[in-house]
Design an enzyme around this catalytic site. Structure first.
Site, PDB file in Angstrom:
ATOM      1  N   ASP A   1      43.698  40.530  32.969  1.00  0.00           N
ATOM      2  CA  ASP A   1      42.711  40.043  31.993  1.00  0.00           C
ATOM      3  C   ASP A   1      43.187  40.384  30.584  1.00  0.00           C
ATOM      4  O   ASP A   1      43.261  41.563  30.212  1.00  0.00           O
ATOM      5  CB  ASP A   1      41.337  40.676  32.245  1.00  0.00           C
ATOM      6  CG  ASP A   1      40.643  40.086  33.462  1.00  0.00           C
ATOM      7  OD1 ASP A   1      41.161  39.109  34.010  1.00  0.00           O
ATOM      8  OD2 ASP A   1      39.587  40.606  33.845  1.00  0.00           O
TER       9      ASP A   1
ATOM     10  N   HIS B   1      31.717  35.342  36.503  1.00  0.00           N
ATOM     11  CA  HIS B   1      32.007  36.753  36.276  1.00  0.00           C
ATOM     12  C   HIS B   1      32.448  36.974  34.836  1.00  0.00           C
ATOM     13  O   HIS B   1      32.747  36.043  34.102  1.00  0.00           O
ATOM     14  CB  HIS B   1      33.109  37.226  37.221  1.00  0.00           C
ATOM     15  CG  HIS B   1      34.416  36.483  37.056  1.00  0.00           C
ATOM     16  ND1 HIS B   1      34.593  35.192  37.493  1.00  0.00           N
ATOM     17  CD2 HIS B   1      35.596  36.840  36.469  1.00  0.00           C
ATOM     18  CE1 HIS B   1      35.822  34.799  37.196  1.00  0.00           C
ATOM     19  NE2 HIS B   1      36.445  35.763  36.573  1.00  0.00           N
TER      20      HIS B   1
ATOM     21  N   HIS C   1      46.361  44.786  49.551  1.00  0.00           N
ATOM     22  CA  HIS C   1      47.455  45.091  50.475  1.00  0.00           C
ATOM     23  C   HIS C   1      47.820  46.563  50.542  1.00  0.00           C
ATOM     24  O   HIS C   1      48.595  46.964  51.410  1.00  0.00           O
ATOM     25  CB  HIS C   1      48.700  44.300  50.058  1.00  0.00           C
ATOM     26  CG  HIS C   1      49.129  44.595  48.650  1.00  0.00           C
ATOM     27  ND1 HIS C   1      49.937  45.661  48.328  1.00  0.00           N
ATOM     28  CD2 HIS C   1      48.832  43.976  47.475  1.00  0.00           C
ATOM     29  CE1 HIS C   1      50.135  45.684  47.021  1.00  0.00           C
ATOM     30  NE2 HIS C   1      49.468  44.678  46.476  1.00  0.00           N
TER      31      HIS C   1
ATOM     32  N   LYS D   1      37.807  32.110  46.727  1.00  0.00           N
ATOM     33  CA  LYS D   1      38.960  32.987  46.526  1.00  0.00           C
ATOM     34  C   LYS D   1      38.705  34.356  47.149  1.00  0.00           C
ATOM     35  O   LYS D   1      37.676  34.976  46.905  1.00  0.00           O
ATOM     36  CB  LYS D   1      39.249  33.134  45.029  1.00  0.00           C
ATOM     37  CG  LYS D   1      40.511  33.919  44.711  1.00  0.00           C
ATOM     38  CD  LYS D   1      40.737  33.919  43.205  1.00  0.00           C
ATOM     39  CE  LYS D   1      41.941  34.762  42.815  1.00  0.00           C
ATOM     40  NZ  LYS D   1      42.140  34.764  41.350  1.00  0.00           N
TER      41      LYS D   1
ATOM     42  N   THR E   1      45.247  35.460  47.682  1.00  0.00           N
ATOM     43  CA  THR E   1      46.202  35.920  46.672  1.00  0.00           C
ATOM     44  C   THR E   1      47.320  36.762  47.301  1.00  0.00           C
ATOM     45  O   THR E   1      47.366  36.931  48.511  1.00  0.00           O
ATOM     46  CB  THR E   1      45.491  36.756  45.601  1.00  0.00           C
ATOM     47  OG1 THR E   1      44.893  37.901  46.227  1.00  0.00           O
ATOM     48  CG2 THR E   1      44.402  35.948  44.922  1.00  0.00           C
TER      49      THR E   1
ATOM     50  N   GLU F   1      36.471  36.453  42.776  1.00  0.00           N
ATOM     51  CA  GLU F   1      36.743  36.653  44.199  1.00  0.00           C
ATOM     52  C   GLU F   1      35.493  37.091  44.959  1.00  0.00           C
ATOM     53  O   GLU F   1      34.634  37.782  44.415  1.00  0.00           O
ATOM     54  CB  GLU F   1      37.846  37.707  44.365  1.00  0.00           C
ATOM     55  CG  GLU F   1      39.160  37.271  43.750  1.00  0.00           C
ATOM     56  CD  GLU F   1      40.161  38.398  43.583  1.00  0.00           C
ATOM     57  OE1 GLU F   1      41.372  38.108  43.509  1.00  0.00           O
ATOM     58  OE2 GLU F   1      39.740  39.570  43.517  1.00  0.00           O
TER      59      GLU F   1
ATOM     60  N   GLU G   1      47.714  31.833  45.960  1.00  0.00           N
ATOM     61  CA  GLU G   1      47.997  32.159  44.569  1.00  0.00           C
ATOM     62  C   GLU G   1      48.909  33.375  44.551  1.00  0.00           C
ATOM     63  O   GLU G   1      48.911  34.163  45.500  1.00  0.00           O
ATOM     64  CB  GLU G   1      46.716  32.503  43.793  1.00  0.00           C
ATOM     65  CG  GLU G   1      45.722  31.385  43.645  1.00  0.00           C
ATOM     66  CD  GLU G   1      44.481  31.810  42.858  1.00  0.00           C
ATOM     67  OE1 GLU G   1      44.460  32.964  42.365  1.00  0.00           O
ATOM     68  OE2 GLU G   1      43.555  30.998  42.741  1.00  0.00           O
ATOM     69  N   ASN G   2      49.675  33.537  43.476  1.00  0.00           N
ATOM     70  CA  ASN G   2      50.366  34.804  43.286  1.00  0.00           C
ATOM     71  C   ASN G   2      49.455  35.746  42.505  1.00  0.00           C
ATOM     72  O   ASN G   2      48.724  35.330  41.614  1.00  0.00           O
ATOM     73  CB  ASN G   2      51.709  34.615  42.576  1.00  0.00           C
ATOM     74  CG  ASN G   2      51.637  33.768  41.321  1.00  0.00           C
ATOM     75  OD1 ASN G   2      51.028  32.706  41.321  1.00  0.00           O
ATOM     76  ND2 ASN G   2      52.268  34.229  40.260  1.00  0.00           N
TER      77      ASN G   2
ATOM     78  N   LEU H   1      50.366  38.503  40.711  1.00  0.00           N
ATOM     79  CA  LEU H   1      50.950  38.985  39.466  1.00  0.00           C
ATOM     80  C   LEU H   1      51.954  37.962  38.954  1.00  0.00           C
ATOM     81  O   LEU H   1      52.542  37.212  39.745  1.00  0.00           O
ATOM     82  CB  LEU H   1      51.649  40.333  39.697  1.00  0.00           C
ATOM     83  CG  LEU H   1      50.766  41.488  40.185  1.00  0.00           C
ATOM     84  CD1 LEU H   1      51.621  42.697  40.534  1.00  0.00           C
ATOM     85  CD2 LEU H   1      49.717  41.856  39.139  1.00  0.00           C
TER      86      LEU H   1
END
Length: 584
Positions: free
Chosen positions: A205, A197, A407, A402, A449, A289, A487-488, A490
């Site tokens: 990013d 990607h 949420h 991934k 995530t 992802e 993974e987190n 943020l």
């Protein structure tokens, strides 16, 4: 003779730090260190609260075990370093107890009662556009610091847009060769991400790395190779999955391009596979992802907590939709996607399609469309995982995928943001179980995530529920018998996030949790903030607690007290890492 800082760190970590000379233009060089200290801990009793699932109970922590060592040369090390050594001592030399399953690369097993290894994401621009290691000295000292803290390894994005940038089928592994050798020399394992990607346009990013030039040229000739929304806006982050099997990229299909890239990576780094490189995460969409680019931040198109927009309006996706509608005996459904699903920044109740009462998502047409849209994403995953599994078969690495942690508006009936991203998850349908089954069919790892987030920290008016979402995913992976990694989403350096990650990683999601844990956790991200003294102290304690896992008997206060001693000893190295990373 006084021990150097590097020798002290090697002793503190209890793990040999392999640092053979690195040939580079900066002249940086290091020495081989293999030492561990041996002494008995002070038997001070510290009373503190033990964190467990369920009601908290006060308990007296047991005395520490002495650090393990076979090196007599270190017996005279200063006693004030003992607590730090205890905090960072690893269990590499501890045999696996009978009946205790150890996670082995290449097997289908998960970590069973052995704790959760922590990896750290490398900077997105670890390799420059000129295919060299970026900030070489910073990388060296940072990797030393991470190893000293007991980190298992690092995650490295291997950018398609860098390696195969100029000419189809011509790969320049330049900086990656040196970077992977660095990881090997410091004894760090690597999760290598096949990043198909564009970097830029998503949360976090910080740099821009476009798709290969020749791919962008083809998209310019045929804009329908890019994901497209109902207003005709094109997204260049990832080639549309609608043309996965069509020879639209200089005579090759996108899936063939991805497969050729992975095969070239395998052949070029075969000497590191299974030893240094232990996992291949296969990018399948924006941000790597498996999803549609339904919430692009670039140019302010989308802002949290907007519902996003469907990405099915390129001619290749519409052709598939038309065929699916005809096969269902409803040709009138095949001309377009939903036209009443609102805009990127609407909320569910603003739209006829996503509203809770009488919304189109719960109509026969809505069910048809959402099934097709999500199935296209699952088929995309299948098409890439099949060759990936074959390419890396028998070389000692795991494959992972991934999945995004979407949420917001999770507490609504329609779960609109998940639907536009391609996860057919509503109040009446589990959208993650089909994903878990697809990943399980290829013996891969389900990487998820937003593990660090807590429900009450999010905007309540947007009905965010990251904890409930993580629990749903944990149950789905448990049912599908697929390993779960995390993974987190943020950057977080506080104890609240660390405690939430630790709690989630134990996978105590039902009445009989057993000894199941996450198979790995990847921490976002290596940067100057991580090496700030207070953040570093908390991170060191976090890594230790994660490695203890369900066998942990000590509280955060005790581990952090030990970490303070360690941070004091490693302060010069960590300060050097922080300063070096800030220099461009």
């Amino acid at each position: 003779m006084a021990l150097s800082l590097t020798h002290q760190i090697g002793a503190l970590s209890g793990t040999p730090i392999q640092m053979e000379s690195v040939n580079n233009s900066s002249g940086d060089s290091t020495a081989t260190v293999s030492a561990a200290a041996m002494w008995r801990s002070p038997e001070a009793i510290l009373k503190c609260k033990v964190h467990r699932q369920g009601p908290n109970t006060d308990a007296v922590s047991p005395p520490m075990s002495p650090c393990r060592s076979t090196s007599p040369m270190m017996r005279g090390i200063r006693p004030d370093l003992s607590v730090a050594c205890m905090a960072l001592a690893t269990d590499l030399d501890v045999p696996v107890a009978e009946g205790e399953a150890e996670y082995k690369v290449g097997s289908g097993a998960e970590v069973k009662g052995r704790g959760v290894p922590v990896y750290v994401m490398m900077p997105l621009d670890s390799v420059t556009m000129n295919n060299t290691v970026n900030r070489r000295k910073a990388m060296n000292v940072s990797l030393q610091a991470l190893k000293s803290a007991g980190v298992e390894g690092v995650m490295i994005d291997v950018w398609w847009g860098l390696v195969e940038r100029e000419v189809p089928g011509v790969y320049n592994w330049g900086g990656y060769t040196e970077l992977l050798e660095m990881a090997k020399q410091y004894g760090l394992k690597v999760q290598a991400v096949m990043s198909f990607h564009q970097c830029g346009g998503n949360v976090g990013d910080s740099v821009t790395i476009p798709l290969p030039k020749w791919v962008v040229e083809e998209i310019d000739k045929d804009p329908d190779l890019a994901y497209t929304d109902q207003w005709g806006r094109r997204n260049y982050e990832y080639v549309s999955l609608g043309c996965d099997t069509l020879p639209v990229l200089k005579g090759r299909t996108p899936v063939q391009c991805y497969s050729d890239f992975m095969r070239a990576f395998r052949d070029n780094f075969k000497h590191l596979l299974g030893d240094t490189i232990v996992e291949i995460q296969v990018g399948m969409g924006p941000a790597g992802e498996l999803r549609y680019p339904s919430y692009p931040e670039q140019n302010g198109t989308w802002k949290f907590p907007g519902i996003g927009a469907f990405q099915c309006y390129d001619k290749y996706m519409l052709s598939s939709l038309k065929a699916a509608a005809e096969a269902a005996g409803k040709p009138e459904w095949g001309h377009t996607g939903p036209t009443d699903a609102g805009h990127y920044n609407n909320w569910p109740e603003d739209t006829p399609f996503f509203r809770k009462e009488g919304g189109g998502w719960n109509s026969p047409y809505g069910e048809f469309f959402l099934y097709w849209y999500s199935q296209m994403l699952l088929d995309h995953g299948e098409r890439i995982l099949s060759p990936a599994k074959a390419i890396f078969e028998g070389v000692g690495v795991k494959i992972s995928v991934k999945i995004a942690g979407i949420h917001w508006h999770y507490g609504t009936r329609s779960h609109a943001p998940e639907l536009t991203a391609g996860y057919y998850n509503t109040r009446f349908r589990d959208g993650y179980l089909p994903v878990a089954h697809m990943i399980a069919r290829h013996s891969a790892i389900f990487n998820f995530t937003c593990i660090e987030m807590r429900d009450h920290e999010q905007p309540q008016e947007a009905l965010c529920a990251p904890e409930k979402l993580v629990r749903q995913v944990a149950l789905a992976t448990q049912q599908a018998q697929v390993p779960l990694a995390g993974e987190n989403a943020l950057p977080r350096y506080d104890e609240y996030a660390h405690e939430q990650i630790l709690r989630a990683s134990l996978l105590d999601v039902d009445a009989n949790p057993g000894d199941r844990e996450m198979c790995a956790f990847t921490y976002l991200r290596m940067n100057p903030n991580l090496f700030q003294p207070d953040n570093w102290r908390k991170f060191v304690a976090f890594v230790k607690k994660m490695k203890e896992g369900k066998d942990a008997h000590r509280c955060w206060e005790q581990v952090e007290r030990e970490a303070e001693h360690f941070v004091h000893v490693t302060k010069p190295l960590v300060q050097e890492a922080a300063v070096a990373l800030m220099r461009q």
